[in-house]
Design a protein around this motif. Structure first.
Motif, PDB file in Angstrom:
ATOM      1  N   ASP A 166      48.117  45.320  45.621  1.00  0.00           N
ATOM      2  CA  ASP A 166      48.715  44.806  44.384  1.00  0.00           C
ATOM      3  C   ASP A 166      50.173  44.409  44.618  1.00  0.00           C
ATOM      4  OD1 ASP A 166      46.365  45.234  42.986  1.00  0.00           O
ATOM      5  OD2 ASP A 166      46.994  47.183  42.193  1.00  0.00           O
ATOM      6  N   HIS A 167      50.911  45.253  45.328  1.00  0.00           N
ATOM      7  CA  HIS A 167      52.317  44.974  45.624  1.00  0.00           C
ATOM      8  C   HIS A 167      52.452  43.739  46.520  1.00  0.00           C
ATOM      9  CE1 HIS A 167      56.560  46.092  46.284  1.00  0.00           C
ATOM     10  NE2 HIS A 167      56.366  45.704  47.536  1.00  0.00           N
ATOM     11  N   SER A 226      44.897  35.901  47.552  1.00  0.00           N
ATOM     12  CA  SER A 226      45.540  36.054  46.254  1.00  0.00           C
ATOM     13  C   SER A 226      44.959  35.074  45.251  1.00  0.00           C
ATOM     14  CB  SER A 226      47.042  35.813  46.389  1.00  0.00           C
ATOM     15  OG  SER A 226      47.650  35.752  45.119  1.00  0.00           O
ATOM     16  N   SER A 227      44.776  35.528  44.015  1.00  0.00           N
ATOM     17  CA  SER A 227      44.266  34.651  42.964  1.00  0.00           C
ATOM     18  C   SER A 227      45.300  33.602  42.564  1.00  0.00           C
ATOM     19  CB  SER A 227      43.889  35.477  41.729  1.00  0.00           C
ATOM     20  OG  SER A 227      45.013  36.170  41.234  1.00  0.00           O
ATOM     21  N   ARG A 228      46.529  33.729  43.083  1.00  0.00           N
ATOM     22  CA  ARG A 228      47.569  32.745  42.782  1.00  0.00           C
ATOM     23  C   ARG A 228      47.423  31.488  43.611  1.00  0.00           C
ATOM     24  NH1 ARG A 228      53.256  36.098  42.180  1.00  0.00           N
ATOM     25  NH2 ARG A 228      52.570  37.553  40.559  1.00  0.00           N
ATOM     26  N   PHE A 274      50.614  41.104  46.707  1.00  0.00           N
ATOM     27  CA  PHE A 274      50.396  39.866  45.972  1.00  0.00           C
ATOM     28  C   PHE A 274      51.434  39.647  44.871  1.00  0.00           C
ATOM     29  CE2 PHE A 274      45.593  40.041  47.044  1.00  0.00           C
ATOM     30  CZ  PHE A 274      45.836  39.419  48.258  1.00  0.00           C
ATOM     31  N   ALA A 275      51.722  40.682  44.102  1.00  0.00           N
ATOM     32  CA  ALA A 275      52.581  40.522  42.924  1.00  0.00           C
ATOM     33  C   ALA A 275      54.067  40.479  43.263  1.00  0.00           C
ATOM     34  CB  ALA A 275      52.319  41.653  41.934  1.00  0.00           C
ATOM     35  N   VAL A 276      54.483  41.259  44.258  1.00  0.00           N
ATOM     36  CA  VAL A 276      55.910  41.357  44.571  1.00  0.00           C
ATOM     37  C   VAL A 276      56.277  40.570  45.829  1.00  0.00           C
ATOM     38  CG1 VAL A 276      57.809  42.940  45.085  1.00  0.00           C
ATOM     39  CG2 VAL A 276      56.046  43.607  43.433  1.00  0.00           C
ATOM     40  N   GLU A 335      54.396  38.368  47.198  1.00  0.00           N
ATOM     41  CA  GLU A 335      53.808  37.037  47.022  1.00  0.00           C
ATOM     42  C   GLU A 335      53.126  36.525  48.292  1.00  0.00           C
ATOM     43  OE1 GLU A 335      56.985  34.597  45.470  1.00  0.00           O
ATOM     44  OE2 GLU A 335      56.617  35.320  43.423  1.00  0.00           O
ATOM     45  N   ARG A 385      40.237  43.695  43.645  1.00  0.00           N
ATOM     46  CA  ARG A 385      41.490  42.983  43.427  1.00  0.00           C
ATOM     47  C   ARG A 385      41.438  41.499  43.752  1.00  0.00           C
ATOM     48  NH1 ARG A 385      42.292  48.138  44.261  1.00  0.00           N
ATOM     49  NH2 ARG A 385      43.993  49.128  43.108  1.00  0.00           N
TER      50      ARG A 385
END
Length: 199
Positions: A118-119, A174-176, A121-123, A125, A151
């Motif tokens: 999670d970190h 990543s879903s981004r 991907f979210a932080v 990137e 995830r």
């Protein structure tokens, strides 16, 4: 700068002097090292910790100690590592972990690996995270599957051939990522799998 993370039961922090003895003891445990190359000398343990500092400065992350909050004790390590050896995914980022034998079966690896993904991907990137092990390492394969599948909303997380003999890998995108690169990545995964099976 070391990554600082916490869950209800665990914490990830920077390496400290007091971590060396339990870290080295873990490296000498034949159960823990069953699927890994020999890494049981004092110098090898020191070299690993020196490399941890170098990689953290270079990439901003590497393997770090896991602390059980209830006992404030070292129970293993988890981390991200830039893949710089020759492979189908050179340049990507690996997630890995190792726990003391007496802490197996508590869900700690899945708990912290998921938090770190999670970190990532979210932080951080990152576009993708990869984990790999030997096929007979069923424990690691279960952690990989449960941590990744929960995830990877892009739906491309599945075992794939990385053309490394005697390796089993899972790739989490990543879903981004934009739609087209995700589709291209999925095609690459399918092609690698087909090449491995001779399809």
């Amino acid at each position: 700068m070391p990554i600082i993370l916490e869950t209800a039961r665990l914490a990830v922090r920077e390496w400290r002097t007091e971590d060396f003895d339990p870290f080295h003891a873990m490296n000498r445990d034949p159960y823990v090292r069953q699927f890994y190359a020999d890494h049981n000398s004092v110098q090898q343990s020191r070299d690993f910790l020196a490399r941890a500092k170098e990689r953290d400065l270079r990439d901003g992350y590497f393997f770090q100690p896991i602390i059980e909050k209830a006992s404030n004790s070292f129970i293993g390590y988890v981390g991200l590592s830039k893949i710089d050896f020759e492979a189908a995914f050179t340049g990507s980022t690996e997630i890995g972990w190792m726990l003391r034998h007496d802490n197996w079966g508590k869900g700690y690896a899945t708990e912290m690996a998921g938090t770190l993904i999670d970190h990532a991907f979210a932080v951080l990137e990152l576009a993708e995270v990869i984990a790999f092990t030997v096929p007979i390492n069923a424990r690691s394969r279960r952690v990989m599957a449960s941590s990744f599948r929960a995830r990877c909303r892009c739906g491309i997380c599945r075992p794939f051939s990385n053309r490394m003999p005697r390796r089993w890998a899972c790739r989490c995108l990543s879903s981004r990522m934009p739609r087209r690169p995700r589709m291209a990545a999925a095609a690459a995964v399918a092609a690698a799998a087909a090449a491995a099976t001779g399809a």
